[in-house]
Design a protein around this motif. Structure first.
Motif, PDB file in Angstrom:
ATOM      1  N   GLN A  95       4.778   9.305   4.002  1.00  0.00           N
ATOM      2  CA  GLN A  95       5.675   9.140   2.910  1.00  0.00           C
ATOM      3  C   GLN A  95       7.267  10.258   3.773  1.00  0.00           C
ATOM      4  N   LYS A  96       8.313  10.498   3.483  1.00  0.00           N
ATOM      5  CA  LYS A  96       9.107  11.658   3.968  1.00  0.00           C
ATOM      6  C   LYS A  96       8.768  11.850   5.099  1.00  0.00           C
ATOM      7  N   ASN A  97       8.543  10.887   6.669  1.00  0.00           N
ATOM      8  CA  ASN A  97       8.456  11.450   7.296  1.00  0.00           C
ATOM      9  C   ASN A  97       9.974  10.851   8.116  1.00  0.00           C
ATOM     10  N   HIS A  98       9.850  10.905   9.379  1.00  0.00           N
ATOM     11  CA  HIS A  98      11.104  10.052  10.532  1.00  0.00           C
ATOM     12  C   HIS A  98      10.306   8.693  11.201  1.00  0.00           C
ATOM     13  N   ILE A  99       9.408   8.592  10.321  1.00  0.00           N
ATOM     14  CA  ILE A  99       8.306   7.258  11.694  1.00  0.00           C
ATOM     15  C   ILE A  99       9.737   6.167  11.736  1.00  0.00           C
ATOM     16  N   GLY A 100       9.636   5.768  13.004  1.00  0.00           N
ATOM     17  CA  GLY A 100      10.799   4.528  12.967  1.00  0.00           C
ATOM     18  C   GLY A 100       9.586   3.034  14.301  1.00  0.00           C
ATOM     19  N   ILE A 101       8.263   3.973  14.447  1.00  0.00           N
ATOM     20  CA  ILE A 101       7.477   3.346  14.984  1.00  0.00           C
ATOM     21  C   ILE A 101       6.229   3.064  15.309  1.00  0.00           C
ATOM     22  N   ILE A 102       5.576   2.030  14.773  1.00  0.00           N
ATOM     23  CA  ILE A 102       4.262   1.990  14.383  1.00  0.00           C
ATOM     24  C   ILE A 102       3.411   1.203  15.590  1.00  0.00           C
ATOM     25  N   GLN A 103       2.450   1.795  16.354  1.00  0.00           N
ATOM     26  CA  GLN A 103       2.060   0.381  17.029  1.00  0.00           C
ATOM     27  C   GLN A 103       1.030  -0.496  15.655  1.00  0.00           C
ATOM     28  N   ALA A 104       0.318  -1.551  16.792  1.00  0.00           N
ATOM     29  CA  ALA A 104       0.067  -2.480  16.049  1.00  0.00           C
ATOM     30  C   ALA A 104      -1.074  -2.490  15.400  1.00  0.00           C
ATOM     31  N   GLU A 105      -2.258  -1.689  16.565  1.00  0.00           N
ATOM     32  CA  GLU A 105      -3.863  -1.694  15.583  1.00  0.00           C
ATOM     33  C   GLU A 105      -3.663  -0.219  15.250  1.00  0.00           C
ATOM     34  N   THR A 106      -3.100   0.262  14.659  1.00  0.00           N
ATOM     35  CA  THR A 106      -2.546   2.018  14.341  1.00  0.00           C
ATOM     36  C   THR A 106      -3.706   1.914  12.722  1.00  0.00           C
ATOM     37  N   PHE A 107      -3.854   1.077  12.343  1.00  0.00           N
ATOM     38  CA  PHE A 107      -4.428   1.308  10.977  1.00  0.00           C
ATOM     39  C   PHE A 107      -5.529   0.403  10.415  1.00  0.00           C
ATOM     40  N   ARG A 108      -5.684  -1.205  11.832  1.00  0.00           N
ATOM     41  CA  ARG A 108      -6.914  -1.803  11.881  1.00  0.00           C
ATOM     42  C   ARG A 108      -7.744  -1.351  11.551  1.00  0.00           C
ATOM     43  N   PHE A 109      -8.311  -0.507  12.202  1.00  0.00           N
ATOM     44  CA  PHE A 109      -9.787   0.176  11.737  1.00  0.00           C
ATOM     45  C   PHE A 109     -10.099   1.124  11.394  1.00  0.00           C
ATOM     46  N   LEU A 110      -9.150   1.262  10.349  1.00  0.00           N
ATOM     47  CA  LEU A 110      -9.631   2.177   8.879  1.00  0.00           C
ATOM     48  C   LEU A 110     -10.286   0.648   7.709  1.00  0.00           C
ATOM     49  N   GLU A 111     -11.389   0.813   7.765  1.00  0.00           N
ATOM     50  CA  GLU A 111     -11.847  -0.138   7.356  1.00  0.00           C
ATOM     51  C   GLU A 111     -12.312  -0.037   5.838  1.00  0.00           C
ATOM     52  N   LYS A 112     -12.111   1.351   4.985  1.00  0.00           N
ATOM     53  CA  LYS A 112     -12.547   1.403   3.735  1.00  0.00           C
ATOM     54  C   LYS A 112     -11.243   1.841   3.138  1.00  0.00           C
ATOM     55  N   LEU A 113      -9.539   1.454   3.881  1.00  0.00           N
ATOM     56  CA  LEU A 113      -8.335   1.789   3.799  1.00  0.00           C
ATOM     57  C   LEU A 113      -7.626   1.324   2.482  1.00  0.00           C
ATOM     58  N   GLU A 114      -7.413   1.613   0.998  1.00  0.00           N
ATOM     59  CA  GLU A 114      -6.679   0.961   0.063  1.00  0.00           C
ATOM     60  C   GLU A 114      -4.865   1.328  -0.291  1.00  0.00           C
ATOM     61  N   THR A 115      -4.657   2.388  -0.069  1.00  0.00           N
ATOM     62  CA  THR A 115      -3.386   2.730  -0.089  1.00  0.00           C
ATOM     63  C   THR A 115      -3.202   3.209   1.149  1.00  0.00           C
ATOM     64  N   LEU A 116      -1.773   2.127   1.280  1.00  0.00           N
ATOM     65  CA  LEU A 116      -0.779   3.389   2.727  1.00  0.00           C
ATOM     66  C   LEU A 116       0.610   3.690   2.414  1.00  0.00           C
ATOM     67  N   ASP A 117       0.718   4.436   1.809  1.00  0.00           N
ATOM     68  CA  ASP A 117       2.349   5.252   1.233  1.00  0.00           C
ATOM     69  C   ASP A 117       3.311   5.892   3.112  1.00  0.00           C
ATOM     70  N   LEU A 118       4.625   4.436   2.912  1.00  0.00           N
ATOM     71  CA  LEU A 118       5.009   4.405   4.068  1.00  0.00           C
ATOM     72  C   LEU A 118       7.148   4.837   3.582  1.00  0.00           C
ATOM     73  N   ARG A 119       6.460   4.973   2.023  1.00  0.00           N
ATOM     74  CA  ARG A 119       8.277   5.440   2.046  1.00  0.00           C
ATOM     75  C   ARG A 119       9.135   5.897   2.421  1.00  0.00           C
ATOM     76  N   ASP A 120      10.342   5.757   2.569  1.00  0.00           N
ATOM     77  CA  ASP A 120      11.094   6.742   3.238  1.00  0.00           C
ATOM     78  C   ASP A 120      11.261   7.482   4.207  1.00  0.00           C
ATOM     79  N   ASN A 121      10.377   6.674   5.338  1.00  0.00           N
ATOM     80  CA  ASN A 121      11.008   6.606   6.951  1.00  0.00           C
ATOM     81  C   ASN A 121      11.589   5.416   7.576  1.00  0.00           C
ATOM     82  N   ALA A 122      11.891   5.204   8.543  1.00  0.00           N
ATOM     83  CA  ALA A 122      12.947   4.497   9.528  1.00  0.00           C
ATOM     84  C   ALA A 122      12.493   3.194  10.050  1.00  0.00           C
ATOM     85  N   LEU A 123      11.118   2.683   9.298  1.00  0.00           N
ATOM     86  CA  LEU A 123      10.571   1.509  10.006  1.00  0.00           C
ATOM     87  C   LEU A 123      11.535  -0.192   9.681  1.00  0.00           C
TER      88      LEU A 123
END
Length: 858
Positions: free
Chosen positions: A368-396
C-alpha cells in the motif's frame, strides 16, 4: 510463563484505578499525591499498595522517608520539580516493592547502595535522570535478584562497562540504553551478560559505531554467548558499510528480531553516491537465526540481487518507508521461510512477473501507499501460500493480475471497470475507486466464499436490466456507503440487487442520496442484524421496508417527518438523530413510544428535535407534551336531512355538469367574453412579490416543441405582450456551465410555483425526476402547494405509481391532466393560470401554541 505473569502484574499495577480517588488522598490501597506541593513523603496507611508521588518537590529520600509498608508494590517518585538525592538503602522499608519509577528526575546524588533491600523489585525506571557511566560500573544494581526490566534510556551514559554483579541478575530480561551517548560497545563491556537470554535490548539512537572508527578485531562480538529475542539498534545513522561490519562482528550470536529502522542505507531518489545494501551487507547474520528484520524508514532505492540470501530462517521483513523503486530479479532468493513482506510507503511504479520469485511461503504482502499503476499478470500467480495482498492507495486501473487468495485490499485506486475474471476470496476491499455501474456489484456478489465486501466511496449510479439474483450464501458484511444508488434505483432497475443474500448480517447504505426504498429491496435479508441508512433523504418508511429480524438501525440525518413506531418493534438499538420531525399530533404516537421504549436510542436528547412548526423548532422530542392530541371521532353519524340535501345538490350538480360538458367550449368562450367586458377597465397587472419568476416549467427536452406551441406562446410574456407570466424553463433561463443541480435548485426556489409536465419522456429523464423531488422538498419546507403536476398524454395510474416520489404526490395531492379535446384547451390554460396566481395563506406564528392546539388547526 512466570515472566509473562510478572509483565502482566506490572501492567495491572500501573492500571490500578485512581480516577475515583480525590487528589492528595488515599483510599487505603491507592495513595494519590500527584501535584500536591509535597516536600517529603506523606504518612499513608500500612495497607497501601500503590503510592503515587510524582510532580512534587521532594528533595531527599532516606531510610526514614517511608514508614514500613509491607504491602506496597508500586512506588512512583518521578518528575520532582527539584533536584533529588537518594541515600543508602532509601527504600529498605518497602520489602515487597515490585515497581520503582524514578523517571524524569534530576538526580544529584544516588548512593551505590540506594537499591539494597529490595529483593522483589521487578521493574526499575531510571529514564531521563542525568545518570552517567558510574551507574553501570559501580554495582548499583547488585542483589536485585528479581529485577526483570531496567530502563536507563535518555541519560548521559557514554560507555557500556557493566559491573560483574550483572552476572548475578538471573531474572534480567529487558534493558533499555536508547537515547544515550554510547559511541561503541565491545565484547568486554557486556561480558557480565554472557550466557543470558534477554527478551529486549535497546541501543537505539546512540550514534553507535557511526561516528567513530572501530577496530573490530579488538572490539570483537559484543553479544557473544547471548540470546537476544529483540535487539534494537535503530536510529544510529548506519550506512551499508557500518551495517555490514556489525553483521560480521556479531556472527553466530542468536538474535531473533533485529530492528535496524531509521537508517541511512540506500541512494534514495536521484542520488548515486550512497550505496544500496547488497548480498554482503547481511551475510554475517547467516548463523544468527534472525526471524524478524526491520529495515523501515530509510533510503533504500534498489533491492539488489540475492540481498537477503543468508537469512534462511527469516519470517518477517519490514521494508516500509524507504525509497524502493526497483526490485532486481532474484532479490528475494534465499528467503524460503518468509511469511510477511511489508513494502508499503515506497516508490514502486510497476511490478513484473519475476519481482517476487524466491518466496514460496509468503502469506502476506503489503504494497500500500506506493505509486503502482501497472502489474504484470503473473506477478503473484506463483506465491502458492499467499493469503493477503494489500494494494491500497496506488494508481491501478485494472486487476487482471489478482490471484485467488482469501484477502484482497484494492481501495484507493483508479478502477473504473472490473474484468470478467474468476475470483475466489473471503474479503475484498474496493473502496475509494471509480466504479459506476451496478453490474460490477452483481459480479462481485457471485464470488465464491466471499464474506466481507467493502465498496464505500465509489460512484455506483447506473444500472442495466436483466441481472440474475446473486444467491450468495456466504456474504456477511456489505459496505456500500457514499455512493449514488438513488440515481440507479429511481429508474426502476436493480431493485433486486440484494436478492439471495440470506446470510448477510451487516449492510451499510449511508450517504447514497436515497429518497425512497424500493419495495421489497430487503425482503431476502432474513439474517440482517445491522443496517445503516444515515445521511440520506428519506422522508418516510413504509411497513415492510425494513427486514423483519433487524436489531440495529442507523437512520440518522435523514428527513423523516412522522415515523411509525411499529417499524422499530424488532430493534434493540436505534439512531434517529438529526431528522426533520413535524411536531404535530400525528407525531404523538412516536413521541410516546420514544419516552417508553426499551430500545437503546443513540445520541443525546438534544439531537432528536422538532423542525416544524416554527414554535417548536429546535425543541427536543423528549420535552414535547402530547396531551390533548386524542382526536374525537369525526362524523359518527349523518343527519338524514343533511343526506337528502346532499343528494339533491349532487343531482343538480350532475345535470349541470352534463350540460356544460356537452357545450363546454362555447360556454367557456362566452364566459371569457363576459369577463373581459365586465373587467375591461381594470388593469391586467398584479401585485409584485419576492419571486423572480411566476412559475418554473419543468419538462423533458424532448417535449420542448410541444410545450412551446401549447403553453409558452399563450402564457409567457416574452412570447407575446398579451401574455402575463414571467416563466422559467431550462432551454432559455438555466445558466450555461453552472452545475445542473444548482440550476434546478435556483429555479425551484426563485419561482412562485413549479409546473411539472409529466410525460413519458419526463418519467425517463433523471434530471426531471430530481427537479420533482426538489419541488416536493420545497413544499414540505414552506408547508404549501407550490408544486403543480400536469400529466400529459395517455399515462396510466400504474405508470405514475412506479416512481416513488410521484407516487407519494399522487396519493396525497391533486394534479391536472392536459385535455384530450381541443375545445378544453382554453379552459385548461385559464385553470392553470389561476393555480399559478393563487397565493398560499400564511400560518400565523405563535411561540406559545401548545401541541394539542395543532390538532384543531390541522
Amino acid at each position: 510463563m512466570g515472566d509473562h505473569l510478572d509483565l502482566l502484574l506490572g501492567v495491572v499495577l500501573m492500571a490500578s484505578p485512581v480516577l475515583g480517588i480525590p487528589s492528595c488522598s488515599s483510599d487505603g490501597q491507592v495513595a494519590l499525591y500527584r501535584f500536591c506541593n509535597l516536600t517529603q513523603v506523606p504518612q499513608v496507611l500500612s495497607t497501601t499498595k500503590n503510592l503515587l508521588l510524582s510532580f512534587n518537590y521532594i528533595k531527599t529520600v532516606t531510610t526514614t522517608s517511608f514508614p514500613f509498608l509491607e504491602q506496597l508494590q508500586l512506588l512512583e517518585l518521578g518528575t520532582q520539580f527539584t533536584p533529588l538525592t537518594i541515600d543508602k538503602e532509601a527504600f529498605r522499608n518497602l520489602p515487597n516493592l515490585r515497581i520503582l519509577d524514578l523517571g524524569k528526575n534530576q538526580i544529584d546524588f544516588l548512593h551505590p547502595d540506594a537499591f539494597q533491600g529490595l529483593p522483589h523489585l521487578f521493574e526499575l525506571r531510571l529514564f531521563s535522570c542525568g545518570l552517567s557511566d558510574a551507574v553501570l560500573k559501580d554495582g548499583y544494581f547488585r542483589n536485585l535478584e528479581s529485577l526483570t526490566r531496567l530502563d536507563l534510556s535518555i541519560n548521559q551514559i557514554r560507555g557500556l562497562y557493566l559491573h560483574p554483579s550483572f552476572q548475578d541478575l538471573n531474572s534480567l530480561k529487558s534493558i533499555d540504553f536508547s537515547l544515550n551517548q554510547i559511541p561503541i560497545v565491545c565484547e568486554h563491556g557486556l561480558e557480565p551478560l554472557q550466557g543470558k537470554t534477554l527478551s529486549f535490548l535497546s541501543l537505539a539512537k546512540n550514534n553507535l559505531y557511526s561516528r567513530v572508527s572501530v577496530d573490530w578485531k579488538k572490539c570483537m562480538n559484543p553479544f557473544r554467548n547471548m540470546v537476544l529475542e529483540t535487539l534494537d539498534v535503530s536510529g544510529n545513522g548506519w550506512t551499508v558499510d557500518v551495517t555490514g561490519n556489525f553483521s560480521s562482528a556479531i556472527n553466530g550470536s542468536q538474535i531473533f528480531s533485529l530492528v535496524l529502522a531509521y537508517h541511512i542505507m540506500g541512494s534514495g531518489f536521484g542520488f548515486h553516491n550512497i550505496k544500496d545494501p547488497d548480498r554482503n551487507t547481511f551475510a554475517g547474520l547467516a548463523r544468527s537465526s534472525v526471524i524478524r528484520l526491520d529495515l523501515s524508514h530509510g533510503f533504500i532505492f534498489s533491492l539488489n540481487f540475492r540481498l537477503f540470501e543468508t537469512l534462511k530462517e527469516l519470517k518477517v521483513l519490514n521494508l516500509a518507508y524507504n525509497k524502493i523503486n526497483k526490485i532486481t530479479d532474484g532479490a528475494f532468493y534465499g528467503l524460503d521461510n518468509l511469511q510477511i513482506l511489508n513494502m508499503s510507503y515506497n516508490l514502486l511504479g510497476e511490478l513484473y512477473n519475476s519481482n517476487f520469485d524466491g518466496l514460496p511461503k509468503v502469506a502476506y504482502v503489503d504494497l500500500q501507499k506506493n505509486h503502482i499503476g501497472i502489474i504484470q499478470a503473473e506477478t503473484f500467480r506463483f506465491l502458492e501460500k499467499l493469503e493477503t495482498l494489500d494494494l491500497r492507495d496506488n494508481a491501478l486501473k485494472t486487476i487482471n493480475f489478482i490471484p485467488n487468495i482469501p484477502n484482497i485490499f484494492l481501495g484507493g485506486n483508479k478502477l473504473v471497470t472490473l474484468p470478467n475474471i474468476q475470483l475466489t476470496a473471503n474479503f475484498i476491499h474496493l473502496s475509494e475507486n471509480r466504479l459506476e455501474n451496478l453490474d460490477y456489484l452483481y459480479f462481485l456478489l457471485q464470488v465464491p466464499h466471499l464474506q466481507i465486501l467493502i465498496l464505500n466511496q465509489n460512484r455506483f449510479s447506473t444500472c442495466n436490466k436483466g441481472h440474475a439474483p446473486s444467491k450468495n450464501l456466504s456474504l456477511e458484511q456489505l459496505f456500500l456507503g457514499e455512493n449514488m444508488l438513488q440515481l440507479a434505483w429511481e429508474g426502476g432497475f436493480c431493485w433486486d440487487v440484494f436478492k439471495g443474500l440470506f446470510h448477510l448480517q451487516v449492510l451499510y447504505l449511508n450517504n447514497n442520496y436515497l429518497n425512497f426504498l424500493p419495495p421489497g429491496v430487503f425482503s431476502d435479508l432474513t439474517a440482517l442484524r445491522g443496517l445503516s441508512l444515515n445521511s440520506n433523504r428519506l422522508t418516510a418508511l413504509s411497513p415492510g421496508d425494513l427486514p423483519a429480524n433487524l436489531e440495529v438501525l442507523d437512520i440518522s440525518r435523514n428527513q423523516l417527518l412522522s415515523p411509525d413506531p411499529d417499524l422499530f418493534a424488532s430493534l434493540s438499538a436505534l439512531d434517529i438523530t438529526h431528522n426533520k420531525f413535524i411536531c404535530e399530533c400525528e407525531l404523538s404516537a412516536f413521541i410516546n413510544w420514544l419516552n417508553q421504549t426499551n430500545v437503546t436510542i443513540f445520541g443525546s436528547h438534544a439531537d432528536i428535535y422538532c423542525m416544524y412548526p416554527d414554535s417548536f423548532s429546535g425543541a427536543s422530542l423528549y420535552s414535547v407534551s402530547t396531551e390533548g392530541c386524542d382526536e374525537e371521532e369525526f362524523f359518527k353519524s349523518l343527519n338524514f336531512s343533511l343526506f337528502l340535501l346532499f343528494t339533491v345538490t349532487l343531482t343538480l350538480f350532475l345535470m349541470t355538469v352534463l350540460i356544460v360538458t356537452k357545450f363546454r367550449g362555447s360556454c367557456f368562450t362566452c364566459y371569457m367574453t363576459a369577463q373581459r367586458l365586465v373587467f375591461k377597465d381594470r388593469t391586467r397587472g398584479r401585485e409584485t412579490d419576492t419571486y423572480k419568476y411566476d412559475a418554473y416549467l419543468c419538462f423533458s427536452s424532448k417535449d420542448f416543441e410541444w410545450v412551446q406551441n401549447a403553453l409558452l406562446t399563450h402564457l409567457d410574456a416574452q412570447y407575446s405582450d398579451q401574455n402575463r407570466f414571467k416563466l422559467c424553463f431550462e432551454e432559455r433561463d438555466f445558466v450555461p456551465g453552472e452545475n445542473h443541480i444548482t440550476n434546478i435548485q435556483d429555479a425551484v426556489w426563485s419561482s412562485r410555483k413549479v409546473v411539472c409536465l409529466v410525460s413519458r419522456h419526463f418519467l425517463g429523464d433523471g434530471w426531471c425526476l430530481e427537479a420533482f423531488s426538489y419541488a416536493q422538498s420545497r413544499c414540505l419546507s414552506d408547508l404549501n402547494s407550490a408544486l403543480i403536476m400536469v400529466v400529459v398524454g395517455s399515462l396510466s395510474q400504474y405508470q405514475l405509481m412506479k416512481h416513488q416520489s410521484i407516487r407519494g404526490f399522487v396519493q396525497t395531492q391533486q394534479y391536472l391532466r392536459w385535455p384530450e379535446d381541443l375545445q378544453d384547451v382554453g379552459w385548461f390554460l385559464n385553470k392553470l393560470s389561476q393555480h399559478i396566481l393563487k397565493k398560499e395563506k400564511g400560518t400565523k406564528k405563535d411561540n406559545n401554541i401548545p401541541l394539542e392546539a395543532l390538532a384543531t388547526i390541522s
